[in-house]
Scaffold this active site. Structure first.
Site: not given
Ligand code: C5P
Length: 294
Positions: A17, A101, A104-106, A143
């Site tokens: 995404k 990747p 990568a923010g994807l 996500d």
């Molecule tokens: O939920 P996920 O494992 O994708 O999130 C990874 C890290 O990104 C979290 O531990 C948190 O530090 C940060 N995060 C956040 N707020 C979000 C999503 C992610 O602070 N809405």
């Protein structure tokens, strides 16, 4: 996410995404951030081959040597969650072919987790609804739920409150990334939450109308500045893409991928070629020309 039966198991395609808009609203007591983001899936896929095993274990193998296949992998976490929640006796063997990747923010890991939930629901005969699978997904990562409402959605809360969005016309994008990734937690850690949040209404309206110029102007990501602060190559890549004159340029998610939004496949090819042959070619370790999913 496309699921089909194959050789006694199930094969799933898990798309990447990009975020077309991302604002951060507040840091919550649980350490996460409330955000508002517009996401769309694109035609860059991991493939998962999933089989049932009789012994009750969950095994993951992957063609990418840099990816952990242990209990911390989101695929394994998703499978274990489903097994324990529904008291499943069977196990699963997952073979993951990685093209998205890492870091990568994807959302490659989140998409793989969503694909695992969908595949095992089918294989283990659980008969769960999309909404139930999305709820389980939200327990695995912020996500994951989105992928049950693809191709496009407006996501709030941690990202797990998902409202599907219309896509007026397919988007042609060039994804470019520097050699390294960034951890999502480190980018959120470097962020200052704004006093006045940006509004995503213009981006949502432009996506629904299929107005690429307006969407290009409305692209926004609050995480760009902290990510560039942590890794200057992201900023160089952003600048290099901007100079090629696409409709818009933005970093996706918490980086490090930067994408150019273009007005068609020919323009996307031109931007990709110019990036690869230009002065800043060195900072683009990977370049993909993709279209948003149907
Ligand atoms: O939920 P996920 O494992 O994708 O999130 C990874 C890290 O990104 C979290 O531990 C948190 O530090 C940060 N995060 C956040 N707020 C979000 C999503 C992610 O602070 N809405």
């Amino acid at each position: 996410m496309l699921i089909r039966r194959r050789d006694g198991g199930v094969q799933v395609r898990a798309p990447a995404k990009v975020n077309l808009f991302l604002e951060v609203h507040r840091r919550r007591p649980d350490g996460y951030h409330d955000l508002a983001t517009l996401m769309v899936t694109v035609g860059l896929y991991d493939t998962l081959d999933v089989r049932e095993t009789p012994d009750g274990t969950v095994q993951l193998s992957c063609d990418h040597p840099g990816l952990s296949t242990g209990a911390d992998n989101l695929v394994v976490r998703a499978a274990q969650l489903l097994r324990s929640r529904f008291n499943v006796k069977q196990g699963a063997a997952v073979r993951l072919e990685k093209r998205i990747p890492l870091a990568a923010g994807l959302a490659g890991g989140s998409s793989d987790a969503a694909a695992t939930l969908a595949a095992l629901d089918r294989l283990w005969g659980l008969g769960l609804s999309k909404g139930q699978l999305a709820q389980l997904g939200a327990e695995v990562g912020s996500d994951v739920a989105f992928f049950f409402h693809a191709p496009a959605a407006w996501c709030t809360g941690r990202g797990e409150i998902v409202e599907p969005s219309a896509v007026g016309r397919p988007l042609d994008l060039v994804l470019a990334g520097p050699s390294a990734g960034l951890s999502t937690a480190s980018v959120f850690g470097a962020l200052t939450v704004p006093e006045t949040p940006a509004d995503g209404a213009a981006a949502r309206a432009a996506l629904a109308a299929g107005d690429v110029s307006a969407l290009g102007r409305a692209l926004f990501n609050r995480l760009e500045e902290p990510a560039i602060g942590l890794y200057a190559e992201v900023g160089r890549l952003r600048q290099a893409l901007s100079e090629l004159g696409p409709a818009g340029v933005l970093m996706s998610g918490s980086g490090t991928t930067v994408f150019a939004l273009t007005d068609g496949p020919a323009e996307a090819m031109r931007v990709a070629r110019a990036l690869q042959s230009g002065r800043e070619a060195g900072c683009a370790a990977r370049v993909h020309v993709v279209r948003s999913c149907d």
